[in-house]
Design a protein around this motif. Sequence first.
Motif, mmCIF file in Angstrom:
data_model
loop_
_atom_site.group_PDB
_atom_site.id
_atom_site.type_symbol
_atom_site.label_atom_id
_atom_site.label_comp_id
_atom_site.label_asym_id
_atom_site.label_seq_id
_atom_site.Cartn_x
_atom_site.Cartn_y
_atom_site.Cartn_z
ATOM 1 N N LYS A 28 -42.867 -7.589 32.620
ATOM 2 C CA LYS A 28 -44.253 -7.572 33.090
ATOM 3 C C LYS A 28 -45.222 -6.979 32.074
ATOM 4 O O LYS A 28 -46.344 -6.609 32.422
ATOM 5 C CB LYS A 28 -44.379 -6.809 34.421
ATOM 6 N N ASP A 29 -44.813 -6.889 30.843
ATOM 7 C CA ASP A 29 -45.653 -6.292 29.801
ATOM 8 C C ASP A 29 -45.139 -6.787 28.458
ATOM 9 O O ASP A 29 -43.987 -6.515 28.094
ATOM 10 C CB ASP A 29 -45.579 -4.769 29.885
ATOM 11 N N ALA A 30 -45.983 -7.505 27.724
ATOM 12 C CA ALA A 30 -45.566 -8.067 26.438
ATOM 13 C C ALA A 30 -45.170 -6.991 25.445
ATOM 14 O O ALA A 30 -44.360 -7.231 24.544
ATOM 15 C CB ALA A 30 -46.689 -8.922 25.860
ATOM 16 N N ARG A 31 -45.721 -5.796 25.605
ATOM 17 C CA ARG A 31 -45.400 -4.716 24.668
ATOM 18 C C ARG A 31 -44.016 -4.144 24.906
ATOM 19 O O ARG A 31 -43.406 -3.576 23.997
ATOM 20 C CB ARG A 31 -46.469 -3.623 24.774
ATOM 21 N N LEU A 32 -43.507 -4.276 26.122
ATOM 22 C CA LEU A 32 -42.170 -3.777 26.431
ATOM 23 C C LEU A 32 -41.093 -4.820 26.169
ATOM 24 O O LEU A 32 -39.952 -4.472 25.850
ATOM 25 C CB LEU A 32 -42.106 -3.350 27.903
ATOM 26 N N ASP A 33 -41.438 -6.089 26.330
ATOM 27 C CA ASP A 33 -40.454 -7.165 26.235
ATOM 28 C C ASP A 33 -39.990 -7.331 24.790
ATOM 29 O O ASP A 33 -40.809 -7.542 23.888
ATOM 30 C CB ASP A 33 -41.075 -8.470 26.738
ATOM 31 N N PRO A 34 -38.680 -7.254 24.530
ATOM 32 C CA PRO A 34 -38.194 -7.440 23.156
ATOM 33 C C PRO A 34 -38.344 -8.872 22.659
ATOM 34 O O PRO A 34 -38.276 -9.111 21.450
ATOM 35 C CB PRO A 34 -36.717 -7.038 23.246
ATOM 36 N N VAL A 35 -38.526 -9.834 23.566
ATOM 37 C CA VAL A 35 -38.801 -11.214 23.154
ATOM 38 C C VAL A 35 -40.306 -11.324 22.945
ATOM 39 O O VAL A 35 -41.082 -11.417 23.896
ATOM 40 C CB VAL A 35 -38.311 -12.222 24.206
#
Length: 519
Positions: free
Chosen positions: A318-325
């Motif tokens: 739910k957060d692009a900054r957390l997602d490793p992809v």
Amino acid sequence: MRRGFVAVVGLLAIVVLAGCQAGPKQQPSAALGSVSHAVSAGARTPAWVITDSRMAGPADLGGYTDHVSVTSGEPFRLFVSSSDGNFTVRAFRLGWYRGTGAKLVWTSAVVPGVPQPPPTLTPLRMITTNWKPSLTVPTKGWLPGAYVLLLRAANGKEKYVPIVVRSNSARDAVLIVDAVNTEEAYNAWGGYSLYHGPHSLAARRSLEVTFDRPYDDGGARGLLNYAAPVIQEAEQSGVRLAYATSADLDADPGLLAGARGIVFGGHDEYWTLGMRNAVTKARDHGTNLAFLGANSVFWRVRYAPSRLGPRRVMVGYKDARLDPVKNQPVTTVRWRSNPFADPENSLTGMLYECFPAVGAFTVRDPGFFLFAGTGARAGTAYPGLIGDEADRAYPIPGTPANLQVVAHSPTTCGPTHHTFSDATYYTAPSGAGVFATGSIEWVRALAGPDPKAGVDLAGVTFARTVTLNVFRALASGPLGRTHPAHGDLAPLHESPSTASGTGGVVGTVPKPLDLHTKA
């Protein structure tokens, strides 16, 4: 988008029939979800309904299957933990069945019941289990449809486990989709969901969730709340039906080839890229769509495997900054957010607008063909039929040019904020028609009057009549050929700004605080 499901109890009058011993009345469990109007007033509690007194505690009895769906004749394994001793399993297919709501199709022998090992918490705060299978369930002769497995322990306590018997093909049928992704996203069994962790802390929520665990509450809350009322209406319609789950649309997009229509229930919020591509392709080949709830296609998620097979884990940072992809079409954010923003309005016709929503469904176009037989006039309002999440049409890129706003309902979002909820219809170049009710409460109303939401019998009758019209219309073939949409959004002079709602601005990266407080 909601922080939790609100269980709804439909019209179920539980009385003691003549000749039976009198005793205290029992009401259906609030954890049960919708008990449809299919259960006639004056009838006994159906055998498939779990009452409060029989509902097992969260640590006492529960189970899950090794597949969210199977085809007829394909066996599946059932994993059960029981602190209440031995148990039996009965399988019920949901449907109309002359007002009983479900039909018994299979009963197990007595199965040894033992407590299974406690769940484990992964580094991504996913609750998972490593249980041994308790039994294998045969499905020979089971018709496609949605089922609940009713676990009953030796002490009489009970729990549900849901399973779908999917159709091999939806060709020439109207397909009903069980939103298993959304059901799992809200599942807080073990103390964690995609919304919160211990003490309801959003900052400690899961970043992945798995189907390798039971559902919380009664065990089938999402299915019974947001799919069962639709199924029970559909199976009275005389329309040829097919069944599948969210995961099936991702795994086998060919399932949709030649479908007359696809129906999504009250709350289908979590979509993979594969799901969206499959449904969009079907629409572009003439398959009609109906979104009977709200908040559809809001969060983008992706699947990962578990020890039990593919698509058993759902990833949702739910957060692009957390997602490793990073910076990929499968990065897990809102569909309307970067990277690769693709707002839901290009498919549903509208944007998710707000929670908590309260309002009266207000008819704008009484001549709309799906409103036939309702007696509605311009301005007719059905109290409570808007809630507790709602969608709204916006004049922004992606909104179909011929979008027809057939209901425009004044809505409050929270105690002081005022906005609108819309019901819409558009037709695609392929001829497909797409209808959306714009309200989650629509499906709950199919189960009967809802005093808590303010839905009365008039609203129930309206929703049921329109829903039957929807199924019969979808089954007739591409609706644009006989009922082309006529765009009429412009006269409403709507602002393109989404600031009136709680869904977030289109094409942005939401702030972490915004994510946690409004997820």
